[in-house]
Design a protein around this motif. Structure first.
Motif, mmCIF file in Angstrom:
data_model
loop_
_atom_site.group_PDB
_atom_site.id
_atom_site.type_symbol
_atom_site.label_atom_id
_atom_site.label_comp_id
_atom_site.label_asym_id
_atom_site.label_seq_id
_atom_site.Cartn_x
_atom_site.Cartn_y
_atom_site.Cartn_z
ATOM 1 N N CYS A 26 0.828 -1.776 0.077
ATOM 2 C CA CYS A 26 0.239 -0.133 0.184
ATOM 3 C C CYS A 26 0.496 1.653 -0.280
ATOM 4 O O CYS A 26 0.447 2.699 -0.126
ATOM 5 C CB CYS A 26 -0.574 -0.093 0.990
ATOM 6 N N GLY A 27 1.839 1.384 -0.588
ATOM 7 C CA GLY A 27 2.930 2.142 0.378
ATOM 8 C C GLY A 27 2.725 3.038 -1.372
ATOM 9 O O GLY A 27 3.735 4.490 -1.732
ATOM 10 N N GLY A 28 2.236 2.604 -2.571
ATOM 11 C CA GLY A 28 2.487 3.775 -2.966
ATOM 12 C C GLY A 28 2.157 5.150 -3.209
ATOM 13 O O GLY A 28 1.089 5.530 -2.852
ATOM 14 N N GLN A 29 2.095 5.589 -4.166
ATOM 15 C CA GLN A 29 1.518 7.503 -4.303
ATOM 16 C C GLN A 29 0.563 7.737 -4.218
ATOM 17 O O GLN A 29 0.451 9.097 -4.030
ATOM 18 C CB GLN A 29 3.023 8.024 -5.385
ATOM 19 N N SER A 30 -0.299 6.838 -5.416
ATOM 20 C CA SER A 30 -1.334 7.429 -5.807
ATOM 21 C C SER A 30 -1.506 8.273 -6.851
ATOM 22 O O SER A 30 -2.626 9.328 -7.064
ATOM 23 C CB SER A 30 -2.419 6.914 -4.592
ATOM 24 N N ARG A 31 -0.435 8.885 -7.517
ATOM 25 C CA ARG A 31 -0.790 10.091 -8.190
ATOM 26 C C ARG A 31 -1.927 10.573 -9.509
ATOM 27 O O ARG A 31 -2.940 11.243 -9.332
ATOM 28 C CB ARG A 31 0.027 10.530 -9.136
ATOM 29 N N ARG A 32 -2.092 9.083 -9.873
ATOM 30 C CA ARG A 32 -3.569 9.356 -10.635
ATOM 31 C C ARG A 32 -5.073 9.458 -10.255
ATOM 32 O O ARG A 32 -5.067 9.529 -10.312
ATOM 33 C CB ARG A 32 -3.183 8.204 -11.873
ATOM 34 N N SER A 112 -0.203 -9.075 -2.981
ATOM 35 C CA SER A 112 -1.871 -8.089 -3.750
ATOM 36 C C SER A 112 -1.592 -6.804 -3.720
ATOM 37 O O SER A 112 -0.847 -5.999 -3.105
ATOM 38 C CB SER A 112 -3.548 -8.056 -3.028
ATOM 39 N N ALA A 113 -2.212 -6.390 -4.959
ATOM 40 C CA ALA A 113 -1.726 -3.984 -4.406
ATOM 41 C C ALA A 113 -3.217 -4.293 -3.487
ATOM 42 O O ALA A 113 -3.674 -4.974 -3.352
ATOM 43 C CB ALA A 113 -2.083 -3.937 -5.916
ATOM 44 N N THR A 114 -3.367 -2.301 -2.934
ATOM 45 C CA THR A 114 -4.377 -2.840 -2.275
ATOM 46 C C THR A 114 -5.749 -2.239 -3.079
ATOM 47 O O THR A 114 -6.298 -2.486 -2.357
ATOM 48 C CB THR A 114 -4.457 -1.079 -1.924
ATOM 49 N N ASP A 115 -5.718 -1.522 -4.621
ATOM 50 C CA ASP A 115 -6.226 -1.478 -5.555
ATOM 51 C C ASP A 115 -6.798 -2.689 -6.114
ATOM 52 O O ASP A 115 -7.626 -2.622 -7.285
ATOM 53 C CB ASP A 115 -6.490 -0.465 -6.245
ATOM 54 N N ALA A 116 -7.591 -3.453 -5.320
ATOM 55 C CA ALA A 116 -8.349 -4.693 -6.053
ATOM 56 C C ALA A 116 -9.435 -5.712 -5.754
ATOM 57 O O ALA A 116 -9.602 -5.948 -4.602
ATOM 58 C CB ALA A 116 -7.310 -5.530 -6.152
ATOM 59 N N ASN A 208 -6.593 3.566 -10.686
ATOM 60 C CA ASN A 208 -5.936 3.501 -10.998
ATOM 61 C C ASN A 208 -5.915 5.022 -11.049
ATOM 62 O O ASN A 208 -5.439 6.254 -11.050
ATOM 63 C CB ASN A 208 -5.287 3.811 -12.209
ATOM 64 N N THR A 209 -7.263 5.526 -11.525
ATOM 65 C CA THR A 209 -7.903 6.561 -11.533
ATOM 66 C C THR A 209 -9.434 7.646 -10.284
ATOM 67 O O THR A 209 -10.061 6.219 -10.323
ATOM 68 C CB THR A 209 -8.026 7.349 -12.630
ATOM 69 N N PRO A 210 -9.860 8.311 -10.666
ATOM 70 C CA PRO A 210 -10.948 8.541 -10.260
ATOM 71 C C PRO A 210 -12.314 7.853 -10.938
ATOM 72 O O PRO A 210 -13.643 7.355 -10.771
ATOM 73 C CB PRO A 210 -11.191 10.269 -10.169
ATOM 74 N N ALA A 216 -15.744 1.066 -10.535
ATOM 75 C CA ALA A 216 -16.127 0.003 -9.688
ATOM 76 C C ALA A 216 -17.020 0.181 -8.776
ATOM 77 O O ALA A 216 -18.167 -0.971 -8.059
ATOM 78 C CB ALA A 216 -14.321 -0.223 -9.003
ATOM 79 N N LEU A 217 -17.067 1.145 -8.338
ATOM 80 C CA LEU A 217 -18.217 1.308 -7.473
ATOM 81 C C LEU A 217 -19.741 1.055 -7.824
ATOM 82 O O LEU A 217 -20.574 0.967 -7.212
ATOM 83 C CB LEU A 217 -18.359 3.111 -6.476
#
Length: 223
Positions: A26-32, A112-116, A208-210, A216-217
């Motif tokens: 979960c350490g990524g910077q989530s720029r996008r 795993s990544a966080t965004d799954a 990856n993006t809003p 996904a929601l």
């Protein structure tokens, strides 16, 4: 590693794969995305907590690899947060840190990544089965590998660190160096349990993006 719970000598709970740990990066910077993915609400819980909970249904112990000083949401009982001491080296550094943390308690780990948000325990179990006899099992779908939906033997940490020392930071370099099974969608879906739980392999879907988050929601029937 101290602080990581062990179930050695205990009966493995139903659904968990013996000898398989879980690592969630979960350490990524989530720029996008524009904000921390770990805290995104998904069905009333932070996204990181949701993914950790899903991984824990198939693997134990579970560790979360976070950046130094990174704030993370509350996690299920028994889950440990470890800090990646070296920032800016990408997912291979996080994979190595996670494998180091779980190595005293497991032979291999699902990473795993966080965004799954659609990850299913059946996917984790299928990847674990396909990794048998290999150092790594990595899915390949829609034209690319998915290193953060893969199973790694803990012993590959040494090769990962050597690659990082040589400034070769892509996980693909590790796949070239150790015995790796590249797993196709067709092979994944030969498993009846996975085909029933996740026939479209949404376990591989990332945010990856809003717009990805909103879609996904909507797909999950959430606001």
């Amino acid at each position: 590693m101290s602080g990581v719970p062990s179930e050695e000598g205990a009966r493995v709970p139903a659904g968990r794969v013996a000898g398989l740990a879980g690592v969630v990066l979960c350490g990524g910077q989530s720029r996008r995305m524009g904000r921390a993915k770990a805290w995104l609400d998904f069905g009333g819980e932070p996204l990181l907590a949701r993914v950790v909970r899903r991984v824990a249904e198939a693997a134990w112990p579970v560790v979360v690899v976070a950046a130094p000083g990174q704030d993370v949401p509350a996690l299920p009982a028994g889950v440990t947060v470890v800090r990646d001491a070296v920032e800016g080296q990408g997912p291979l550094r996080g994979i190595a840190a996670g494998l180091e943390a779980v190595a005293p308690h497991a032979e291999r780990a699902y990473v795993s990544a966080t965004d799954a948000p659609f990850l299913t325990p059946a996917f984790v179990r299928r990847m674990a089965a396909l990794q048998q006899g290999f150092a790594v099992a990595v899915p390949h779908a829609e034209g690319h590998h998915h290193p953060l939906a893969s199973v790694y033997g803990c012993a590959v940490r040494a090769e990962a660190l050597a690659l990082l020392a040589a400034d070769r930071r892509r996980p693909f370099f590790l796949f070239e160096q150790v015995p790796t099974r590249v797993v196709s969608p067709e092979l994944l879906l030969e498993d009846e349990a996975l085909a029933a739980a996740d026939p479209e392999l949404w376990s591989l879907r990332n945010l990856n993006t809003p717009d990805d988050y909103a879609a996904a929601l909507a797909a999950a029937g959430l606001r």
